[in-house]
Design an enzyme around this catalytic site. Structure first.
Site, short mmCIF file in Angstrom:
data_model
loop_
_atom_site.label_atom_id
_atom_site.label_comp_id
_atom_site.label_asym_id
_atom_site.label_seq_id
_atom_site.Cartn_x
_atom_site.Cartn_y
_atom_site.Cartn_z
N ARG A 40 0.65 -1.40 0.12
CA ARG A 40 -0.11 0.20 -0.18
C ARG A 40 1.05 1.35 0.36
NH1 ARG A 40 -5.42 1.02 1.62
NH2 ARG A 40 -5.87 2.57 3.02
N LEU A 93 -7.17 6.01 -0.59
CA LEU A 93 -6.43 5.14 -1.03
C LEU A 93 -8.11 3.92 -0.44
CD1 LEU A 93 -3.06 5.07 -0.55
CD2 LEU A 93 -4.12 3.31 -1.96
N SER A 94 -7.80 2.90 -0.59
CA SER A 94 -10.02 2.24 -0.29
C SER A 94 -9.30 1.87 0.79
CB SER A 94 -10.03 1.37 -1.14
OG SER A 94 -11.52 2.46 -2.32
N ALA A 95 -10.24 0.65 2.13
CA ALA A 95 -9.44 -0.09 3.12
C ALA A 95 -8.98 -0.97 2.40
CB ALA A 95 -10.54 -0.65 3.99
#
Length: 407
Positions: A40, A93-95
């Site tokens: 990430r 930034l999505s989970a």
């Protein structure tokens, strides 16, 4: 600890949390490898935004590497805000758990051609490319600056991914050829028919549905419809060119109600605390799509507030042990009655969970359904706007239970 030296620990803790919480999809073991190969942090900008209770404040990697890393890896179910517009989040930034769930729902295989819509920082497109293969993923981003940043990240990661600037809601994939998979990372209430046309028969479309839920559709063999099941409860930012979604906080309810006195009121034979059941909440999301619901406890019990983002509101007030809660409401539609009718319908349907719902899309109409797309209750999507006169909601619910079309 510096962000560079501590990122390995953050990555390990995220993977462990995903493991403990059952967030690694059993049917897509490739996701573990992809997350490890493309972590990430390699797709995060140097500035993130943290909510401090009153406003979003910046976290700069150079000035506070530990805080930056903590925000980025705050949890498997936590998104990281990467951009503000007008003081509100416009990209994130999505989970991680949601990213894994949606990519699992895509049923992605090596060799698939993929159109990823809503590039953002490029992480989901990168993960899809890891699985599909070089040159098979094209991603579209409405914000040229975000598209340019994503291109640089793809190159740095050694990935061959085409990133284009454009409005993915309005058009088709660059090049025009049908794709095997379409993955959207921003919420739409109605699916653009161009998305169905962009996917080959038998291909899949995975997208966040409005303010709650994400859905996986399969395109029919004749290309004239797409249908599929709800996959989860993800909440995503909406299409930037779509209608603004109603606010979900207490301030939004107060703005809708203003200083209006209740126009109707009555005692209830049910407990507003039951509205904390997410399966019931999803049923409300399906049948009363513009209703925004908040709940909170006090000394007397659980209270609920409902509004439509326009002019209609309702309050379900707890009044202590032995005293039935009170419903009061006002505005052009009786949104409290609509919620109660749907609540009753949900109970009569056997209290189905969110995974028992699905959506069908055709060139001319879209609808949600429960249990079976052909024979069970259905609800139109995108045919009623905020502030519409829906006082017949209870009658509509009863008619739908009988598989009849309400007048």
């Amino acid at each position: 600890m510096t962000a560079g030296g501590g990122l390995a620990g953050h990555r390990a803790r995220l993977h462990a949390e995903m493991e403990r919480g059952g967030a690694w999809p059993a049917d897509s073991p490739w996701l573990r490898e992809a997350f490890a190969a493309l972590p990430r942090d390699r797709f995060a900008p140097d500035r993130l935004w943290r909510w401090d209770g009153g406003a979003y404040v910046p976290l700069d990697r150079a000035d506070d590497p530990d805080g930056w890393a903590d925000e980025l890896y705050s949890g498997a179910h936590s998104a990281a805000v990467t951009q503000l517009t007008g003081g509100l989040p416009s990209s994130s930034l999505s989970a991680p758990s949601v990213v894994a769930d949606m990519l699992d729902s895509l049923r992605l295989e090596p060799g698939h051609r993929v159109w990823d819509i809503g590039t953002g920082q490029g992480w989901t497109a990168a993960l899809a490319s890891w699985r599909a293969g070089p040159g098979l993923v094209v991603t579209t981003e409405v914000d040229e600056s975000l598209a340019a940043s994503a291109r640089a990240r793809f190159v740095a990661a050694g990935l061959t991914v085409e990133a284009t600037a454009g409005d993915g809601t309005a058009g088709g994939p660059p090049g025009g050829s049908p794709v095997d998979r379409l993955h959207a990372t921003y919420a739409v209430e109605t699916v653009p028919w161009s998305w169905v046309e962009a996917v080959r028969p038998g291909g899949r479309i995975v997208y966040p549905w409005g303010r709650l839920g994400h859905v996986a559709l399969t395109v029919a063999d004749d290309g004239q419809s797409a249908t599929g099941w709800v996959q989860g409860l993800a909440q995503f930012m909406g299409d930037r060119h779509g209608p603004a979604q109603a606010g979900t906080g207490t301030a939004a309810y107060a703005a809708v109600r203003g200083d209006a006195e209740p126009e109707t009121g009555r005692a209830l034979d049910r407990d507003p605390a039951d509205l904390d059941d997410w399966n019931l909440r999803f049923a409300l999301r399906v049948a009363v799509p513009h209703a925004v619901l908040l709940t909170a406890p006090d000394a007397d019990g659980t209270n609920a507030w409902i509004h439509d983002g326009h002019r209609s509101w309702a309050a379900l007030a707890a009044r202590g042990s032995g005293v039935p809660p009170l419903l009061s409401q006002g505005g052009p539609r009786r949104i409290g009655d609509e919620v109660l009718a749907t609540w009753t319908q949900w109970e009569e349907l056997g209290r189905p969970d969110l995974y028992d719902y699905g959506i069908t899309v055709t060139p001319d109409a879209q609808w949600a359904w429960q249990g079976d797309p052909a024979t069970r209750p259905r609800w139109p999507i995108g045919q009623r706007g905020p502030g519409a006169d829906l006082t017949a909601g209870a009658a509509s619910a009863r008619a739908l239970l009988k598989d009849e079309a309400p007048e």
